[in-house]
Each structure stands twice: as structure tokens, then as C-alpha cells.
Design an enzyme around this catalytic site. Structure first.
Site, mmCIF file in Angstrom:
data_model
loop_
_atom_site.group_PDB
_atom_site.id
_atom_site.type_symbol
_atom_site.label_atom_id
_atom_site.label_comp_id
_atom_site.label_asym_id
_atom_site.label_seq_id
_atom_site.Cartn_x
_atom_site.Cartn_y
_atom_site.Cartn_z
ATOM 1 C CG PHE A 1 -2.006 1.065 1.084
ATOM 2 C CD1 PHE A 1 -3.095 0.881 0.241
ATOM 3 C CD2 PHE A 1 -1.901 2.261 1.770
ATOM 4 C CE1 PHE A 1 -4.060 1.875 0.094
ATOM 5 C CE2 PHE A 1 -2.859 3.255 1.635
ATOM 6 C CZ PHE A 1 -3.940 3.058 0.796
ATOM 7 C CG ASP B 1 -1.174 -2.000 6.562
ATOM 8 O OD1 ASP B 1 -2.345 -2.203 6.950
ATOM 9 O OD2 ASP B 1 -0.869 -1.072 5.791
ATOM 10 C CE1 TYR C 1 -10.651 3.018 5.518
ATOM 11 C CE2 TYR C 1 -9.890 4.260 7.417
ATOM 12 C CZ TYR C 1 -9.671 3.770 6.151
ATOM 13 O OH TYR C 1 -8.486 4.027 5.516
ATOM 14 C CE LYS C 2 -9.043 -0.528 4.058
ATOM 15 N NZ LYS C 2 -9.564 -0.020 2.777
ATOM 16 N NE ARG D 1 -10.555 -2.922 -3.166
ATOM 17 C CZ ARG D 1 -10.031 -2.158 -2.209
ATOM 18 N NH1 ARG D 1 -8.790 -2.351 -1.799
ATOM 19 N NH2 ARG D 1 -10.735 -1.179 -1.677
#
Lengths: 396, 396
Positions: free
Chosen positions: A130, A195, A220-221, A367
Site C-alpha cells: 500500500f 499492516d 472503517y473497512k 475489486r
């Protein structure tokens, strides 16, 4: 999915009828008429998150005012919410705080890790990790060694201070073997920093069982904490006394309300707190975690794997020209299925116009997030039906 | 207050009747039966903050889901709320973002400032400044020079990289002359970093008029943004291109959604953003700022000075043994009155039991915030009546 003979919409409905987690969908306030396969980017609002936020707003802030810092427990809220979250990543209470952003938590822990390994100058990470993980590393480490996934173990040597890896790749969903890589890092004396943005709430994680040192992640995912909800930060209990936060804020002080001129770090993981905690964001997350209470992560994983396998089969059968970019072996995959297509961006937009929400990741990935708490098997059927229709001759 | 002859409760009521800002109290949801003189620590909930938070929760998160990052403007929210706030500190749109905590913003700007003045090793600050300001400085600067307020100007020399000062002292409310000190710092080539936590919404601030370089501050005090609402950060437009954030998060990237491996800082102040913004906290603050729309800061200041003068007169007349620790000259004072008494902690607790909320700051200060948007003159009478009663012979 091997038990399904003819794969049609009714077969998907039957899977929902047999789903022991199906009732969890009622916990969420999902808009009508959409199939939401983007819970791996922003989880939906839950009734408990709303209620907890309302209580924090009206009761704690509105009525309690300043007294809520002590009487409603705001002072220790980052620790208490961290304790709740710890179970989901295989950590113990006292090893996790919820605060700041993933970027900031990465910064704090990576710098602390580098300082704990003097004489070592390398952060080892993976090509294509990321972006923030790269940006932060390059700002802090004398050398960032970026290698392909298959060369990670051979690239570990005694110059490596920290092995920094995203456990589940944000684009393909490919998952690392945390235990094996942690062991390999420790064999050369390096620290590990995981991560977990695409892991927490998505796959079982066992930080303690793997002997992991440090971790960060967002909430928040898959945890559904709300847009930009505060991130978490983990430091193994055995390491806490030896690591120092580079950002010395008053909330990381041993006694913030002493207003002492002398900085004394808090004894545990709380030393990595910085400034005043955002209570409203924490409250929504706290409420969102209610949905996870008592939930067996193995059951969530079982449904996630079944859903991803189904989705892959549907794509294989109905979407010629679309390549499955995620691993086909469930053991190597997180909780998403990424599809490769040269027109990915336009396809995602066209799907959204027909109520199927996924997301695009450059250059050519569709995705689709698999979120067993609020997604039905029939949703997957409907989503792929839309994709197949868009791909049918003459439509595209 | 010179116009008041006999100072009694009716005289205070008369002041409220003549108060052009009195109607603003209706904007807030204050609990009944208390006098809240702690809005300088945590501002109260406003109706607009509640409504804006509800809209962000139900509309933007609940219904809009992931699309709200673009369609509801979440991506640029830290900049847009910063633009609204800029007016209150005398900055221009494009010079302020709202993000993270004051501690983190201090860290980012102080490190950026040190890096922008290579060869200079000193951060100059004041004895007794807010603890975080000291902690952050000592972690970052080779030398932190701490001097008393009267020695600041003579302590500026060409070894000073950054002059870091809290504009209004959190304990006494004493206010610095921002224009004069900024000019003195610039005369030796130093940058200025102003901590405006106790200034924003409390006193008129003119960053641009003073030629100030950088500033930070919190939004949960006089701006009423909510507990732990996100902090702000200011960089003068002329300096933005030359300063780099030490924390390279993806939201500070020129194009976050490109997911580029190469860090390229955003062109303006947005380069100081880090990770994903906490949208719920920002929404409450955004709503709280509605109360400030169209409000003349000079009128707020005028009422603040009148209230503080009244409070001091009440203490002088009715509370023997209590020392006024804040400057008596309004021009040297922010928007609070601090009182010194050896039993300050017990007095604050006893006042709270009788519905008068202020706060204690070690070792011996009663700190009473003056917040003209929601405090009445008669509240000050009632507060000091309670204090006087507690101090009366036989009661204490």
C-alpha cells in the site's frame, strides 16, 4: 460450493437459507436496491454504531459535558476500545489502542522499531504494498528494500531492522503467511510490523500465536467503524517497555492531567497515544464492535471462503474474458475477489449505475469485497449477473 | 462595567437584556440547572453540530456509502472546513486544514520548520507553556531554549530555527503580542509557530496581518467542535511550497487515488494531511462552525472583555482571599479568568456539586472560561455567588 449442482439464483437463495450468520444483516442499515460489495473499503452503518454515537453525542457530550472525560470514561476510551478489538487480531487486552490514522500509527511504530534496532538501516517490504507504507518507510529508513513476495525470506539479513508487510494485499487480496514470515524475521533479529487494514474482521489473525511484534490497521473497512474511524495500533506486551513513541503527546504521558513539564511515557501501549482522542469517531466504532461480540471469527471466515469460492465460480462460468486476479486457493486469499479486465474502470462505473457497488483499483482491477456480516449469497449472484450482462456481446 | 453602579443580580440581568449576542445561546443544547464556565475546555453541543453529524451519519455514510468520498465531498472536507475556519484566525482559504490532533500537527510543523532552517538548532519557547509543546520540542530539537516571557525577545538570535509559543496561556489566560513577537523572530530569520488552542474563537487573531508563518490549534474549546474534534493546522501560503511534512500519508499526496508508489506532496497546505480523515468528527465541527457564520469576532471579543471585567470585579468585591491570576488589563488577556486559591481543587469540586462548572489546573488555579456565545452575565453573578458562599466564614 462443490455441493451445488446447477448453479442458479435459487441455489444461491438456498445457501442463504442455510446460513447461520444470515441474521447479522439485520444489524445494518443498508440502503434498498443495491448490492454492496465495497464493505472492504467502507463498511456500512450499523444500528449499534448509530445508537452508540447518539449516546456519546446527546448523553456524554451534550449532558455530561466536561465531566465525561472521567465519568463516561473518555480518558481511557482508546484503551478500552482497543481491548475489545484485541480479540479480533489474536492479541491480549493491553496490547492494542485505537487512535489517530493508520498512516500515523505506521509512522510511530516504524520509527520506534528503527530506533530499537540501532545499527540496522533497512526496512524490508514488498513491491506493490500500500502506498502509505512505502511513503512512510522512505521518509524514515536509510534504506527501503522492496522485493517481490517470493524473495522476502531470502532478503532478510542482519541489516534489516523491520519487516513491514501488508498482511492481505489491497489489490489482489493475496495473504501472507504471518507465522512463517515472523519467524524468518526473528531469525535474523528483525522486528515485524504488520499492516492489517485488509485483515481485521476479514480473516482470523493470531498476532500472539505468530509471535508478531507490532501491527496497525484501520477500522472503517470490515469492522464498519464509519468513514475515517480511528485506526488501531498493536505492540506485543513483551516489547512495550522498550519502544518509545517519536510523537510525545500529552495523552501518551503517564499522567496527562498532571500537566507536568517532564515527559514520562505511559507504562503500556498507551504511550503511543498522541493528542486528545476523537470521541465521536471512537463511539461509532465502539458501537460497530457490538456486532462482533460473541461472533466466532472461524464462522465468519468459513462463510467468507464459501462466498469467494462462489463468486469465482460464477465469474468463471458467466464472464468470459475476465481474469480472476485473486488467489484461487482460499488459504492464500483474504476476503475479497479481484477481477482483471482492460475496461475495469468503466465496468465498475456501469455496475454502480445498476446498483452493484464495488471499486476500481488502477490499472485494471475490479475489486469486490466479501463481507459475510451483511452480504447474502444471492447478492453475489445478482452482482455477477449484472457484470455478465455488461460483458455480453453488443453491450460492451 | 464602569457604567454599573450597584453591582447586583438585577444589574447583571440588565446587561443580558442589552446583549446583542444573547440570542446565540439558543443555538446550544445546554443542560438545565448548570452554569457552564468550562467552554474553554470543552464547548457545548450545538443544534447545528448535531444536525450536521446526523446528516453525515444517516445521509452520507448510511445511504451514500463509499460514493460519499467523492459525491459528498469527503475527500476535500479537511480543506473545506479549514477554509471556513481560516476567517476566525485571520488566514486565507487554502492556508488551513482540519485534521489529526494538535499534538500531531505541532509535531509535523515543528519538524518541517526545523528542516527549513538547516544549521539552526534551537526551538525557543516559554517556561510553563502547554506540556505537549514542550514534549514535542524536546523530542525534535537539538536544543529547546525555555525562558520567561519577559526574556523572549532578547533570547532570539540566529541559532533559533523556530519560535514556538502558545498565544494565550492555558493557565493564566495571559496573551502574547503576536505581531511584535513574529516581527522579532523574523528579524533573526526564525520561523514562528503559534499554538492557538486558547485563542481560536476566543480572541481576534490576525495571522496574515501579523505575518505569522505556521499555527496549530484545537477546535473543541471555543469553537464547540465536540470532544476530541480534529485539530487545525495553518501554513502561510508563501511558505507552503518550501515546507515538507515528515509524515507522508496518502491523503497528503498530490493524487491519493492514483495509488502511486512515488510520493508527491500535494501542492498546498494539504500536504500536511496524513491518513484517512475522521469524517464524523469533522462533520460535528462543520456544523458547530455554522454558529460562527457571519459573526463579527470583534463583537464576540467586546462581550468577552465585558464579561471578564465583570467577573474580576465580582471576585474583588465578594471573594476575599482569592487572587486574580489573569491579567487585569484586557489587552493582555484571552477569554478566561483564572483565580488562585490554596484550596482550588476542593473549591472547583464543591462548585461543581452546586452546578457551577469550571476547572482546576495544578497547583492552585480555578480556571473560569468566558464563552460569549452561550454564557450570560447573570451566570457569572450566580457562579461567583456560589464561590463567595463557599468561601464565607464557617463554610470552608
Amino acid at each position: 460450493m462443490d455441493s451445488i449442482g446447477v448453479l442458479d439464483r435459487d441455489a444461491c437463495r438456498a445457501l442463504d437459507e442455510g446460513d447461520r450468520l444470515a441474521h447479522l444483516r439485520e444489524a445494518f442499515e443498508l440502503p434498498d436496491g443495491i448490492v454492496y460489495l465495497d464493505g472492504n473499503s467502507l463498511g456500512p452503518l450499523s444500528r449499534t454504531a448509530r445508537a452508540r454515537l447518539e449516546r456519546a453525542t446527546t448523553g456524554e457530550w451534550g449532558s455530561g459535558l466536561i465531566s465525561s472525560w472521567t465519568e463516561a470514561g473518555w480518558m481511557k476510551r482508546p484503551q478500552r476500545v482497543g481491548d475489545r478489538l484485541a480479540r479480533l487480531v489474536g492479541a491480549e487486552p493491553g496490547e492494542v489502542i485505537v487512535s489517530d490514522t493508520t498512516s500515523l500509527n505506521l509512522y510511530k511504530l516504524l520509527l520506534a522499531g528503527l530506533q530499537a534496532r540501532p545499527g540496522r538501516s533497512v526496512v524490508l517490504t514488498e513491491e506493490g504494498t500500500f502506498p502509505t507504507d512505502l511513503y512512510v518507510s522512505e521518509a524514515l529508513a536509510p534504506e527501503v528494500r522492496r522485493v517481490t513476495r517470493d524473495r522476502l525470506v531470502e532478503s532478510l539479513d542482519e541489516s534489516v531492522a523491520v519487516l513491514l508487510l501488508t498482511h492481505v494485499d489491497y489489490r489482489t487480496g493475496r495473504m501472507h503467511d504471518m507465522a512463517a514470515l515472523t519467524e524468518a524475521a526473528h531469525a535474523v533479529g528483525a522486528l515485524t510490523l504488520w499492516d492489517l487494514c485488509h485483515s481485521v474482521g476479514a480473516v482470523p489473525v493470531d498476532l500472539r500465536g505468530c509471535g508478531a511484534d507490532m501491527a496497525v490497521g484501520c477500522t472503517y473497512k470490515f469492522l464498519n467503524g464509519g468513514p475515517g474511524s480511528p485506526a488501531f495500533l498493536h505492540v506485543a506486551a513483551r516489547l512495550q517497555a522498550s519502544l518509545r513513541s517519536p510523537v510525545r503527546g500529552w495523552f501518551g504521558h503517564a499522567d496527562p492531567l498532571s500537566f507536568s513539564d517532564t515527559y514520562e511515557p505511559a507504562p503500556g501501549v498507551a504511550r503511543f497515544l498522541t493528542g486528545t482522542t476523537g470521541i465521536l469517531g471512537l463511539a461509532a466504532l465502539d458501537g460497530a464492535l457490538d456486532v462482533w461480540d460473541g461472533l466466532d471469527m472461524a464462522a465468519v471466515r468459513e462463510k467468507s471462503v464459501a462466498m469467494a469460492d462462489l463468486l469465482i465460480r460464477l465469474v468463471d462460468e458467466r464472464c468470459p474474458g475476465v481474469e480472476v486476479a485473486s488467489p484461487r486457493a482460499a488459504a492464500e486469499r483474504g476476503s475479497q475477489v479481484s477481477l482483471r479486465h482492460p475496461d475495469a474502470r468503466n465496468l465498475i462505473d456501469a455496475m454502480a449505475r445498476r446498483g452493484v457497488i464495488g471499486d476500481f483499483r488502477p490499472p485494471d482491477l475490479i475489486r469486490l469485497g466479501i463481507t459475510p456480516l451483511h452480504t447474502r449469497f444471492v447478492d453475489l449472484w445478482d452482482a455477477i449477473a449484472v457484470l455478465a450482462d455488461l460483458l455480453s456481446p453488443g453491450r460492451w
